[in-house]
Design a protein around this motif. Structure first.
Motif, PDB file in Angstrom:
ATOM      1  N   VAL A 164       0.864  -1.177   0.000  1.00 21.36           N
ATOM      2  CA  VAL A 164       0.000   0.000   0.000  1.00 21.36           C
ATOM      3  C   VAL A 164       0.905   1.233   0.000  1.00 21.36           C
ATOM      4  N   TYR A 165       0.690   2.134  -0.967  1.00 17.35           N
ATOM      5  CA  TYR A 165       1.527   3.322  -1.045  1.00 17.35           C
ATOM      6  C   TYR A 165       0.760   4.452  -1.732  1.00 17.35           C
ATOM      7  N   ALA A 166       1.236   5.677  -1.530  1.00 15.83           N
ATOM      8  CA  ALA A 166       0.649   6.853  -2.176  1.00 15.83           C
ATOM      9  C   ALA A 166       1.545   7.289  -3.326  1.00 15.83           C
ATOM     10  N   ALA A 167       0.952   7.970  -4.324  1.00 21.20           N
ATOM     11  CA  ALA A 167       1.710   8.385  -5.501  1.00 21.20           C
ATOM     12  C   ALA A 167       1.113   9.653  -6.085  1.00 21.20           C
ATOM     13  N   ASP A 168       1.963  10.439  -6.749  1.00 21.39           N
ATOM     14  CA  ASP A 168       1.489  11.601  -7.503  1.00 21.39           C
ATOM     15  C   ASP A 168       0.793  11.146  -8.778  1.00 21.39           C
ATOM     16  N   ALA A 169      -0.105  11.982  -9.278  1.00 26.57           N
ATOM     17  CA  ALA A 169      -0.763  11.717 -10.555  1.00 26.57           C
ATOM     18  C   ALA A 169      -0.027  12.450 -11.669  1.00 26.57           C
ATOM     19  N   GLU A 188      -4.522  23.221  -6.614  1.00 20.51           N
ATOM     20  CA  GLU A 188      -5.118  21.893  -6.685  1.00 20.51           C
ATOM     21  C   GLU A 188      -4.050  20.865  -7.042  1.00 20.51           C
ATOM     22  N   TYR A 189      -4.164  19.697  -6.405  1.00 16.35           N
ATOM     23  CA  TYR A 189      -3.211  18.617  -6.614  1.00 16.35           C
ATOM     24  C   TYR A 189      -3.983  17.313  -6.800  1.00 16.35           C
ATOM     25  N   MET A 190      -3.370  16.404  -7.561  1.00 19.09           N
ATOM     26  CA  MET A 190      -3.985  15.100  -7.778  1.00 19.09           C
ATOM     27  C   MET A 190      -2.958  14.011  -7.495  1.00 19.09           C
ATOM     28  N   GLY A 191      -3.421  12.981  -6.826  1.00 18.63           N
ATOM     29  CA  GLY A 191      -2.596  11.820  -6.555  1.00 18.63           C
ATOM     30  C   GLY A 191      -3.505  10.648  -6.267  1.00 18.63           C
ATOM     31  N   ILE A 218      -6.928  10.843  -5.165  1.00 21.99           N
ATOM     32  CA  ILE A 218      -7.024  11.830  -4.093  1.00 21.99           C
ATOM     33  C   ILE A 218      -6.890  13.203  -4.752  1.00 21.99           C
ATOM     34  N   ARG A 219      -7.952  13.987  -4.687  1.00 23.77           N
ATOM     35  CA  ARG A 219      -7.903  15.358  -5.212  1.00 23.77           C
ATOM     36  C   ARG A 219      -7.821  16.298  -4.022  1.00 23.77           C
ATOM     37  N   LEU A 220      -6.746  17.057  -3.968  1.00 26.00           N
ATOM     38  CA  LEU A 220      -6.435  17.879  -2.796  1.00 26.00           C
ATOM     39  C   LEU A 220      -6.395  19.355  -3.182  1.00 26.00           C
ATOM     40  N   LEU A 234      -5.937  18.807 -17.273  1.00 25.18           N
ATOM     41  CA  LEU A 234      -4.493  18.934 -17.144  1.00 25.18           C
ATOM     42  C   LEU A 234      -4.138  19.398 -15.741  1.00 25.18           C
ATOM     43  N   LEU A 235      -3.198  18.715 -15.141  1.00 25.76           N
ATOM     44  CA  LEU A 235      -2.704  19.126 -13.830  1.00 25.76           C
ATOM     45  C   LEU A 235      -1.816  20.359 -13.993  1.00 25.76           C
TER      46      LEU A 235
END
Length: 347
Positions: A87-92, A147-150, A170-172, A245-246
């Protein structure tokens, strides 16, 4: 670290299946549950019920710099053997084709992937059971507004990326001024011409859409061409909206434009309308941004025809002039040719 909390109610299992249908496409892992490394087990992922509600399709948060919150990921094992997942988190990022994807586990994440921390790096889920893995979102004090996406990802522990993975976006939104912006860069116009000296040709307009702001945006696009003083204007056909687009991402576009008059000098115009989607999924169009570029459109076929005509007329004029110069003179020729006896009798 807290051990995974068992969560095996049938209602929750059904809910996670529903949530899976909405999130499977986010990581490009196929249309069905991903298979575990041993090929016998499969799993689904969903959002945990809690302070943020239940049955969410993904995670959406608004936090100020330095803020923290806790949430959870639910994993359901539909297989007949124990399932061991990392289980891990990542950038989009925006992948080829415009699909939002999540970075691989061994890639370096600097935003959402660095701010989201699972309570444990892996989990084992019993056959037919489920487990909840809590995670924390902790923003640094200097997190930039925007705004950030991951996402948070599950994958077979010890396996490569090609063995399948499932995750949820995850939209932050980091508190502060939101400054959406788009630009069209490297705008070029290429005219391909036409064999008809009096006809219209085709041009290709290429450019790159860049998200220059700090908000996630799509772009509505319009392309047109015009000659000197705005004459001979022509518009391209309908162009589909760009993908979302990010901030900092780019999207390359190539648009054919037909019926273009070769007016020696063409001006290409790209108009971008930023499309901002809010938390309620309402789309708001923002102020249009325009970019122009010029290009030469030489009508070579027409010029060649004119050159041939001019050359032909020149050759004809030279031939007529030469013929006039070589024609024999007639003045005094009759007297010179009269016989001598006729001259004497005349005397």
């Amino acid at each position: 670290m807290r051990p995974p909390r068992p969560c095996t109610t049938p209602a929750l299992a059904r809910a996670t299946v529903v949530v899976l249908l909405a999130v499977l496409g986010l990581l490009g892992t196929g249309a069905g549950p991903a298979a575990a490394a041993d090929g016998d087990a499969s799993w689904t992922v969903g959002t945990a019920a809690g302070d943020f509600g239940s049955g969410r399709e993904n995670y959406r948060y608004t936090l100020d710099p330095g803020g923290r919150l806790q949430d959870g990921l639910v994993i359901v094992n539909h297989g007949a053997t124990p399932l061991h997942l990392a289980v891990y988190a990542a950038d989009a990022f925006t992948a080829e084709g415009g699909r939002l994807d999540l970075a691989a586990k061994d890639a370096t994440s600097t935003k959402v992937g660095a701010w989201v921390h699972a309570d444990r790096p892996d989990v084992t889920v019993a056959p037919g059971g489920s487990a909840e893995v809590p995670f924390t979102v902790a923003l640094p004090d200097d997190a930039a507004p925007g705004e950030y996406m991951g996402g948070i990802v599950t994958a077979p522990a010890g396996a490569g990326e090609g063995d399948g993975r499932l995750g949820i976006r995850i939209r932050l939104r980091v508190g502060g001024a939101l400054k959406p912006g788009l630009s069209a860069e490297d705008l070029r116009v290429r005219y391909s011409g036409t064999p008809d000296p009096f006809g219209k040709g085709e041009a290709t307009v290429t450019y790159t859409v860049r998200n220059t702001g700090n908000a996630i945006l799509a772009a509505r696009q319009a392309v047109s061409l015009s000659g000197p003083f705005g004459r001979f204007g022509v518009r391209a056909g309908q162009i589909g909206d760009s993908p979302q687009l990010l901030p900092g991402d780019t999207w390359k576009v190539s648009v054919p434009v037909r019926g273009v008059t070769p007016a020696l000098r063409l001006t290409g115009t790209v108009a971008l309308t930023p499309l901002l989607t809010d938390a309620a999924n309402s789309v708001a169009p923002l102020a249009v941004v325009q970019t122009t570029a010029d290009a030469w459109t030489i009508p070579w076929t027409l010029l060649l025809l004119v050159l041939i005509v001019v050359c032909g007329l020149t050759v004809a004029a030279l031939a007529i002039r030469r013929r006039r110069r070589t024609r024999p003179a007639r003045t005094g020729s009759a007297a010179a040719l009269r016989p001598v006896d006729q001259q004497d009798s005349a005397g």
